[in-house]
Design a protein around this motif. Sequence first.
Motif, PDB file in Angstrom:
ATOM      1  N   MET A   1      39.628  48.668  24.439  1.00  0.00           N
ATOM      2  CA  MET A   1      40.460  49.837  24.160  1.00  0.00           C
ATOM      3  C   MET A   1      40.574  50.047  22.655  1.00  0.00           C
TER       4      MET A   1
ATOM      5  N   THR B   1      39.515  42.450  26.891  1.00  0.00           N
ATOM      6  CA  THR B   1      39.942  43.567  27.723  1.00  0.00           C
ATOM      7  C   THR B   1      41.273  43.308  28.405  1.00  0.00           C
TER       8      THR B   1
ATOM      9  N   ARG C   1      41.862  45.232  30.962  1.00  0.00           N
ATOM     10  CA  ARG C   1      41.503  45.678  32.309  1.00  0.00           C
ATOM     11  C   ARG C   1      41.067  44.460  33.107  1.00  0.00           C
ATOM     12  N   THR C   2      41.858  44.094  34.086  1.00  0.00           N
ATOM     13  CA  THR C   2      41.648  42.806  34.736  1.00  0.00           C
ATOM     14  C   THR C   2      41.011  42.910  36.109  1.00  0.00           C
ATOM     15  N   THR C   3      40.698  44.124  36.586  1.00  0.00           N
ATOM     16  CA  THR C   3      40.076  44.217  37.908  1.00  0.00           C
ATOM     17  C   THR C   3      38.631  43.747  37.830  1.00  0.00           C
TER      18      THR C   3
ATOM     19  N   ASP D   1      36.166  46.453  36.652  1.00  0.00           N
ATOM     20  CA  ASP D   1      36.194  46.704  35.212  1.00  0.00           C
ATOM     21  C   ASP D   1      35.406  45.643  34.457  1.00  0.00           C
TER      22      ASP D   1
ATOM     23  N   THR E   1      40.171  38.247  29.245  1.00  0.00           N
ATOM     24  CA  THR E   1      41.212  39.206  29.609  1.00  0.00           C
ATOM     25  C   THR E   1      42.487  38.896  28.830  1.00  0.00           C
TER      26      THR E   1
END
Length: 246
Positions: A55, A80, A82-84, A87, A101
């Motif tokens: 980001m 990141t 974004r932890t899915t 992603d 993460t």
Amino acid sequence: MSARILVAEDDPKQANLVRVYLEREGHSVLLVGDGRSALEQCRARRPDLVVLDVMMPVVDGLDVCRILRAESETPILLLTARTTEDDILLGLDLGADDYLTKPYSPRELAARVRALLRRARVVTADNRAVLRVGDLEVDAGRFEVRVGGRLVALTAKEFGILEVLASEPGRAFTRAQIIDRAFGFDHYVLERTVDAHVMNLRRKIEDDVAEPRYVQTVYGRGYRLAAPASRSTTASTPEGAPGVRR
């Protein structure tokens, strides 16, 4: 193992913390706060490794990752929030070599940087034979792969996976075995991460990714490198081995 590392992070406090830990490891660190600056400095300074926040302003970190990977094989560590799983796999599919993460431990970041640099700086071993499977050549000592005489640029993790498979052509390795041998320290790697790297590897070395000649899927097991038709140093797997799917 001193290296030139570019850290692209728009949070000054976080960026300085990363810089402090990496400089303690003996590295030279350059900080930038947006994606455009990251691209400019990578082209100008040619760092040994890039720590890249996803980001970021101006140019998104994923776009930076995609562009850098098209231009060079410099190892990229993504940071990141974004932890899915989707992603994370997207970042790997775009060419990242590893990810962390948020929130993360700076000590873990430093350890992952060490692991990436070790894999990127393969110790020369010119006395090791080049393994050939058809027109595929894997030279672990020189960190080189050729298909039909054409040099193929692989990321550190793609080469690591291929090197594991090439160590015993014809043997089926589980995803867990590949993770342990190719990724080392990174015991948090998902098994689907291996699949993403294998897909990228196939796109680079196979004529048809739907019908791979080299990196084959073994149903219920994992992956194997097709055994050469004749080899003097390693016995071939018998033809017609059960359970193999392309």
